[in-house]
Design a protein around this motif. Structure first.
Motif, mmCIF file in Angstrom:
data_model
loop_
_atom_site.group_PDB
_atom_site.id
_atom_site.type_symbol
_atom_site.label_atom_id
_atom_site.label_comp_id
_atom_site.label_asym_id
_atom_site.label_seq_id
_atom_site.Cartn_x
_atom_site.Cartn_y
_atom_site.Cartn_z
ATOM 1 N N THR A 1 -44.514 87.591 49.986
ATOM 2 C CA THR A 1 -43.085 87.804 49.804
ATOM 3 C C THR A 1 -42.438 87.776 51.172
ATOM 4 N N GLU A 2 -41.124 87.928 51.206
ATOM 5 C CA GLU A 2 -40.393 87.926 52.465
ATOM 6 C C GLU A 2 -39.786 89.297 52.711
ATOM 7 N N ILE A 3 -39.730 89.668 53.960
ATOM 8 C CA ILE A 3 -39.219 90.985 54.314
ATOM 9 C C ILE A 3 -37.750 91.105 53.911
ATOM 10 N N GLY A 4 -37.409 92.250 53.330
ATOM 11 C CA GLY A 4 -36.045 92.497 52.882
ATOM 12 C C GLY A 4 -35.726 91.951 51.514
ATOM 13 N N GLU A 5 -36.661 91.213 50.902
ATOM 14 C CA GLU A 5 -36.448 90.666 49.572
ATOM 15 C C GLU A 5 -37.152 91.536 48.528
ATOM 16 N N PRO A 6 -36.599 91.670 47.308
ATOM 17 C CA PRO A 6 -37.244 92.501 46.277
ATOM 18 C C PRO A 6 -38.638 91.985 45.935
ATOM 19 N N LEU A 7 -39.569 92.925 45.807
ATOM 20 C CA LEU A 7 -40.955 92.626 45.430
ATOM 21 C C LEU A 7 -41.235 93.307 44.098
ATOM 22 N N GLN A 8 -41.749 92.559 43.137
ATOM 23 C CA GLN A 8 -41.932 93.084 41.789
ATOM 24 C C GLN A 8 -43.400 93.026 41.381
ATOM 25 N N ARG B 1 -41.427 95.900 56.561
ATOM 26 C CA ARG B 1 -42.143 95.462 57.756
ATOM 27 C C ARG B 1 -43.004 94.253 57.404
ATOM 28 N N ARG B 2 -43.166 93.371 58.394
ATOM 29 C CA ARG B 2 -44.020 92.214 58.189
ATOM 30 C C ARG B 2 -45.499 92.601 58.302
ATOM 31 N N GLY C 1 -40.495 94.338 72.002
ATOM 32 C CA GLY C 1 -40.710 95.652 72.589
ATOM 33 C C GLY C 1 -40.003 96.760 71.819
ATOM 34 N N SER C 2 -39.986 97.950 72.416
ATOM 35 C CA SER C 2 -39.477 99.137 71.717
ATOM 36 C C SER C 2 -38.002 99.005 71.347
ATOM 37 N N ALA C 3 -37.194 98.389 72.202
ATOM 38 C CA ALA C 3 -35.772 98.263 71.901
ATOM 39 C C ALA C 3 -35.526 97.395 70.677
ATOM 40 N N MET C 4 -36.364 96.391 70.473
ATOM 41 C CA MET C 4 -36.193 95.483 69.340
ATOM 42 C C MET C 4 -36.827 96.017 68.064
ATOM 43 N N CYS C 5 -37.492 97.156 68.138
ATOM 44 C CA CYS C 5 -38.066 97.768 66.933
ATOM 45 C C CYS C 5 -37.097 98.726 66.253
ATOM 46 N N GLU C 6 -35.948 98.990 66.890
ATOM 47 C CA GLU C 6 -34.952 99.856 66.275
ATOM 48 C C GLU C 6 -34.303 99.145 65.085
ATOM 49 N N PRO C 7 -33.973 99.893 64.021
ATOM 50 C CA PRO C 7 -33.465 99.231 62.804
ATOM 51 C C PRO C 7 -31.984 98.865 62.883
ATOM 52 N N ILE C 8 -31.652 97.801 62.169
ATOM 53 C CA ILE C 8 -30.262 97.397 61.917
ATOM 54 C C ILE C 8 -30.135 97.135 60.426
ATOM 55 N N GLY D 1 -31.359 98.731 57.985
ATOM 56 C CA GLY D 1 -32.593 98.953 57.254
ATOM 57 C C GLY D 1 -33.780 98.139 57.700
ATOM 58 N N LEU D 2 -33.588 97.143 58.565
ATOM 59 C CA LEU D 2 -34.705 96.327 59.046
ATOM 60 C C LEU D 2 -34.723 96.334 60.570
ATOM 61 N N PRO D 3 -35.910 96.265 61.187
ATOM 62 C CA PRO D 3 -35.978 96.237 62.653
ATOM 63 C C PRO D 3 -35.240 95.034 63.238
ATOM 64 N N ARG D 4 -34.759 95.204 64.462
ATOM 65 C CA ARG D 4 -34.043 94.126 65.144
ATOM 66 C C ARG D 4 -34.907 92.866 65.256
ATOM 67 N N ILE D 5 -36.191 93.060 65.523
ATOM 68 C CA ILE D 5 -37.064 91.912 65.711
ATOM 69 C C ILE D 5 -37.117 91.058 64.446
#
Length: 439
Positions: free
Chosen positions: A65-72, A128-129, A243-250, A252-256
Motif C-alpha cells: 500500500t502507499e503511505i497515507g492511503e487507507p489500508l483495508q 510510516r514507510r 535527518g531529525s528535522a525532516m522526521c517531524e510531522p506535517i 500527520g505524516l513526516p516531512r520526509i
C-alpha cells in the motif's frame, strides 16, 4: 477461552447488597446471596460452553500500500454450533507503521440468516514507510445469555509493504499534461526553447519575439523565427535529507514522506521527458544513492528505492553528504535538495557546501511550509506561555527566511510551499529550466 461479560459481573455483584438487606431483615436468608452468585457462575459456564465455536478464520490483506492511503483488511470466520453469534468483536495487532496504536478494531456480522460465516473489514492508515508486520487476530463473541465471552486468537505471518505515496502521479492533471507526449518506437524531434539550433520556421502569433531571426527574415522577405531542439538526457538528482528535522510531522505524516511524494511526482515528469533521474538520501552520512535511470518504465524501481529511505533521528551532515554527491557526478546536473533549516550552525555549513556545488551544477532547494508555526504566531495569546511560544515560532521563521534569502543571493532558487502544492511548483520550475536551456 471463556471469561465473564460486564453483564455477568454486574449481576453477580448485585447479589451482595441483596444478601445484605435480606440478612438484616431475616438473618436466616443470608444464604440466598451465595446461592445467587453460584447460580450465575453456573449459568456463565453453560453460556460459554453453548456458544458457537470457530472452525476457520481467514485474514486477507494487500501485499503493499502507499503511505497515507487507507489500508483495508478482510476477515472471514466460519462458526459451528447451534447458537451462532450475530456479531463478533475483534482486534488485529499490527506494526506501528500500519497504525500508531498498534492495533485495529473490527466487527464481524452475518450476511444471511442461515449463513454460518461472519465477515467484516478493518481499516487503518499507514503513517510510516517500510515493512509492516501483521500480528495476532483476536475474536470474541457472547453466548446466547450474554453472560460469557468466548475468545479465540490466530497468529498471522503476513506483512504489508508501505511504499511512498504516488497518488499525485495518477492524478488527471498530470496525465493531461502528458497526453501529447509520444514515447514509443518512432524517432521524433522534440522542438522547444532549448539551446541547440534546429531550424527556421515562419513566425506565428504567440511565439516569443526574441526567437525572431531578423537577418533571415530580411533575406527571405518574411518574418522567420528560430526553433531549437529541447535538451534530453540531462541528469536530475533528488537529494533528500532524512535527518531529525525532516522526521517531524506535517498534517500527520513526516516531512520526509511529503518530500518523497513531491520528488517522485517530479521524477515521473523527468523520466517522461527523457532525462536521467537518480535518488540520493543523507542524514549524518550519505545513505541511498541509486544509479541514473531513464524511461518511465523504471519509475516503479524509483518508488521501490524511495521506500528504503529510513527515518534518522540525527543531525544532518551537509558537508559530507553534498561533497560525496559532488564527487559522484561527472557532468553538469540539476540537483534538487529537499531539506529544512532549524539549526543556524548547520544552515551555515549547508550554505558553504551548496556554494561549492553551484560552481559546476544547477542547484534547487525545496522547503516545506510549516503551518504549525504560522498557526502559533497567528493565535491570539491568552497566557504568558502563549506569548513565549509565539515569539519562539516567529524566531524560527525569521531564521528560515534568512537562510532562504542567503541562498537566493548565491543564485540558488528556493521553492517554499505547502506539501500539497510544492510538487506542482517543482514541476513548473523544472520545465522552466528546460525551456531556458540552463542545463
Amino acid at each position: 477461552m471463556i471469561y465473564p461479560t460486564s453483564r455477568a459481573v454486574f449481576l453477580i455483584a448485585l447479589g451482595a447488597p441483596i444478601a445484605a438487606v435480606l440478612a438484616a431483615v431475616i438473618p436466616s436468608l443470608w444464604a440466598i446471596g451465595l446461592a445467587w452468585a453460584v447460580m450465575l457462575l453456573i449459568l456463565l459456564a453453560l453460556d460459554g460452553l453453548v456458544a458457537a465455536k470457530v472452525s476457520n478464520v481467514d485474514l486477507a490483506s494487500p501485499g503493499q500500500t502507499e503511505i497515507g492511503e487507507p489500508l483495508q483488511f478482510n476477515i472471514k470466520a466460519d462458526f459451528a454450533g447451534m447458537m451462532l453469534p450475530r456479531t463478533v468483536q475483534g482486534n488485529l495487532g499490527v506494526d506501528e507503521r500500519l497504525s500508531e496504536t498498534g492495533r485495529v478494531e473490527l466487527n464481524l456480522a452475518r450476511e444471511g440468516a442461515s449463513n454460518n460465516q461472519l465477515t467484516g473489514q478493518a481499516a487503518t492508515t499507514p503513517t510510516r514507510r517500510g515493512i509492516g508486520e501483521i500480528g495476532k487476530l483476536w475474536l470474541r463473541w457472547t453466548g446466547p445469555l450474554g453472560l460469557a465471552w468466548r475468545q479465540t486468537e490466530k497468529e498471522s505471518d503476513k506483512s504489508v509493504s508501505v511504499l511512498p505515496n504516488i497518488s499525485a502521479v495518477r492524478s488527471p492533471t498530470v496525465q493531461m499534461f502528458l497526453r501529447d507526449s509520444v514515447f514509443g518506437l518512432l524517432a521524433r524531434k522534440f522542438r522547444g526553447e532549448g539551446s541547440e539550433f534546429e531550424a527556421l520556421t515562419e513566425y506565428q502569433p504567440g511565439m516569443d519575439r526574441r526567437s525572431i531571426d531578423w537577418k533571415g527574415s530580411a533575406r527571405h522577405s518574411k518574418l522567420l523565427a528560430k526553433e531549437y531542439d529541447t535538451e534530453r538526457n540531462n541528469q536530475i538528482v533528488f537529494a533528500l535529507d532524512c535527518g531529525s528535522a525532516m522526521c517531524e510531522p506535517i498534517d500527520g505524516l513526516p516531512r520526509i514522506d511529503r518530500a518523497v511524494s513531491a520528488a517522485l511526482l517530479t521524477a515521473y515528469i523527468t523520466l517522461k521527458s527523457g532525462d536521467k533521474t537518480s535518488l540520493f538520501s543523507f542524514a549524518a552520512k550519505p545513505e541511498l544513492s541509486t544509479p541514473f535511470l531513464s524511461n518511465s518504465r523504471n519509475f516503479f524501481r524509483l518508488q521501490q528505492d524511495a521506500a528504503t529511505i529510513d527515518y534518522r533521528h540525527q543531525e544532518s551532515n551537509y558537508t559530507l553528504a553534498l561533497s560525496a554527491l559532488q564527487n559522484r557526478l561527472k557532468r553538469r546536473s540539476l540537483i534538487i535538495v529537499f531539506t529544512d533549516f532549524t539549526d543556524p550552525t548547520a544552515a551555515d555549513l549547508m550554505l558553504e557546501a551548496a556554494g561549492r556545488l553551484i560552481d559546476k551544477h544547477l542547484v534547487l532547494f525545496v522547503v516545506l511550509e510549516d503551518k504549525e508555526l504560522a498557526t502559533v504566531i497567528g493565535k491570539p495569546p491568552e497566557t504568558s506561555a502563549d506569548v513565549t511560544r509565539a515569539v519562539t515560532a516567529q524566531s524560527l521563521l525569521d531564521q528560515k527566511k534568512l537562510v532562504v534569502t542567503r541562498l537566493q543571493h548565491m543564485g540558488i532558487d528556493v521553492i517554499e510551499g505547502a506539501h500539497d502544492v510544492v510538487g506542482t511548483r517543482l514541476i513548473n520550475s523544472y520545465l522552466k529550466i528546460k525551456r531556458r536551456g540552463q542545463l
